[in-house]
Scaffold this active site. Structure first.
Site, short mmCIF file in Angstrom:
data_model
loop_
_atom_site.label_atom_id
_atom_site.label_comp_id
_atom_site.label_asym_id
_atom_site.label_seq_id
_atom_site.Cartn_x
_atom_site.Cartn_y
_atom_site.Cartn_z
N HIS A 45 22.81 -4.51 -19.98
CA HIS A 45 21.45 -5.03 -20.10
C HIS A 45 20.51 -4.45 -19.04
O HIS A 45 19.29 -4.57 -19.16
CB HIS A 45 21.44 -6.56 -20.07
N SER A 86 22.08 -7.84 -11.06
CA SER A 86 22.89 -7.45 -12.20
C SER A 86 23.41 -6.03 -12.04
O SER A 86 22.64 -5.10 -11.76
CB SER A 86 22.08 -7.54 -13.49
N ASP A 137 29.07 -6.17 -21.80
CA ASP A 137 27.86 -5.98 -21.00
C ASP A 137 28.10 -4.99 -19.85
O ASP A 137 27.68 -5.21 -18.72
CB ASP A 137 27.34 -7.31 -20.45
#
Length: 512
Positions: free
Chosen positions: A145, A254, A175
């Site tokens: 992402h 992230s 992911d």
């Protein structure tokens, strides 16, 4: 006389007090409450050191500076840019007499007929995240992402040098993504072993939160094999078995590193549990033992060679407790209840049947669905594994060879369908009849890819035609897209009226 009266009064009072205490202790009934000394009151103490409360062999918090010194140079800042793009929403419209006379081009986009529709621009976007160097020649792990649909990716190292990066491969199911910069002699992190971590163990999160410089936070592992449903919003076959920690993680973290106190990589920070979007106490990292397998596949094959056990199962939390017995779920046994078996799958070859409870994979206990799916995800089609399961109270262990989604052990190559970036399902006859069509391909969970980037297609769209040709199966769609680069997809939404058209240009999409 006065003094004697006072002395007598004091002696009598003292004797009375002693007698009262003795009588109270001798004849008062004992308390029978559940807490300390039989009390009904919950014991409350100040948060202070209590003598005798030491845990044997416990060690005090250590200095984390050495671990941070090892990890910080190997964690990078990733900045992405998505260019403005043109998107069309092609609801079918009637053609006018003027269009038949003068043609569509004369009137422009607003008067386009069947397959036309208004075109509008989606503004560009910029975002940032983190990544982890895993080699001295510039391979970097991050979250899918973070780089999803990015047109430009810039990577800034800890020494402030900046490079352009290219995507090597992505996997929305976990992911994860691998990108690369053109550089040499770079610092990188060593893999640890996520199986060795324990609840209560100290860990550090390293990344670039909130567009800040390198930031290191500390916390403990508060849970393992946690599923929060975030990846399942993107892909039907998503895998979640997160390491949960209380190390502070925010937007921008992230793709960054979760390390142990030796400075080894044990996870990739991926998500936070938060009602506000900011850190609220819990963060989640993908365990490195799963990361290693996915990254190796992406670097070697360009996609993930995903193995399947070939069973159906249900999460106990999705079933009312009164129906657990019907679903084969037992309170007294930890494991995954099998609710169905694919005839051509690996589980069927091992003799697994509906009602069996899978308790382990290759000797590793799998008391829950996340733990089982993580174990299977570490292997590829063709790998031989052992399955431990219970049947009628007896324990069995059988070996089997894992297969891919097509039911064989062949290497799965990236195809044009992967570039679309969605889960595609061939409609069976019953579902097609409900919608009122003969057949088609159901579009589910649109994530990164051409459909997201070039259209505003929504989940539940049913593709009936592509390039003017009927589409009754995924194979039909693949054959058409293999031949044509610019294709118009025609279809319907079960919940809406009208026919919708979406134009895609495979030449401007992802490579495959």
């Amino acid at each position: 006389m006065k003094f004697r009266q006072i002395a007598a009064t004091v002696l009598i009072s003292a004797a009375t007090a002693v007698a009262s205490i003795y009588a109270y202790n001798r004849f008062q009934p004992r308390q029978t409450g559940p807490y300390q000394n039989g009390s009904q009151d919950i014991p409350v103490n100040y948060a202070r050191y209590m003598p005798g409360s030491e845990v044997k062999n416990a060690t005090p918090p250590t200095d984390f500076s050495q671990a941070a010194k090892v990890a910080v140079p190997g964690v990078v800042h990733i900045k992405t840019k998505i260019n403005p793009r043109q998107v069309s929403n092609n609801l079918q419209r009637r053609r006018s007499v003027l269009q038949d006379l003068f043609g569509d081009d004369f009137f422009g986009d607003e008067f386009q007929g069947e397959g036309g529709g208004r075109k509008y621009y989606v503004p560009g976007q910029m975002a940032s995240g983190s990544g982890v160097l895993i080699s001295d020649d510039g391979y970097i792990i991050t979250n899918n992402h973070v780089v999803d649909d990015a047109d430009e990716i810039a990577v800034t190292l800890n020494d402030y040098k900046t490079y352009k990066a290219k995507v090597i491969g992505t996997d929305p199911n976990t992911d994860l993504a691998v990108i690369k910069i053109d550089a040499k002699n770079l610092p990188y992190l060593l893999y640890g072993n996520s199986d060795d971590i324990e609840i209560g163990q100290w860990v550090l999160a390293v990344g670039y939160p909130l567009n800040l410089e390198t930031t290191v936070t500390a916390g403990i592992v508060s849970a393992k094999a946690r599923t929060i449903g975030i990846n399942k919003q993107v892909r039907r076959n998503a895998i979640e078995s997160f390491i949960q920690t209380d190390a502070a993680v925010n937007q921008g973290n992230s793709g960054g590193a979760l390390i142990n106190t030796s400075g080894e990589l044990i996870g990739i920070n991926s998500a936070i549990a938060s009602p506000t979007g900011a850190y609220a106490g819990y963060s989640y990292a993908i365990p490195v033992n799963l990361v290693k397998k996915v990254v190796n596949d992406l670097m070697k094959y360009g996609n993930v060679q995903r193995a399947y056990l070939g069973i159906y199962y249900q999460d106990p939390n999705s079933i009312p407790e009164e129906r657990w017995e019907e679903a084969g779920i037992r309170r007294d046994i930890s494991g995954v209840a099998v609710t169905g078996v694919v005839e051509t799958g690996s589980a069927a070859a091992a003799g697994i049947k509906k009602g069996d409870i899978i308790t382990g994979i290759n000797g590793v206990s799998t008391p829950s669905i996340p733990q089982m799916t993580e174990q299977i995800a570490r292997y590829k089609p063709g790998d031989k594994i052992s399955i431990s399961y219970l049947r009628e109270g007896k324990q069995f262990t059988q070996s089997t060879v894992l297969k891919n989604a097509d039911g064989n052990t062949d290497i799965v190559k990236s195809s044009v369908l992967d570039a679309l970036g969605a889960d595609l399902i061939t409609l069976n006859k019953a579902d097609a009849a409900k919608v009122g069509v003969r057949g088609g391909v159901y579009v589910d969970n649109i994530s990164s890819g051409i459909l997201k980037k070039q259209t505003n297609m929504k989940r539940s769209f049913i593709i009936l035609k592509a390039g003017g040709q009927p589409v009754n199966s995924i194979e039909d769609l693949k054959k058409i897209l293999d031949k044509e680069k610019k294709v118009q997809m025609e279809g319907v939404y079960p919940e809406l009226n009208g026919v919708y058209y979406y134009n895609i240009d495979l030449a401007n999409g992802q490579e495959f």
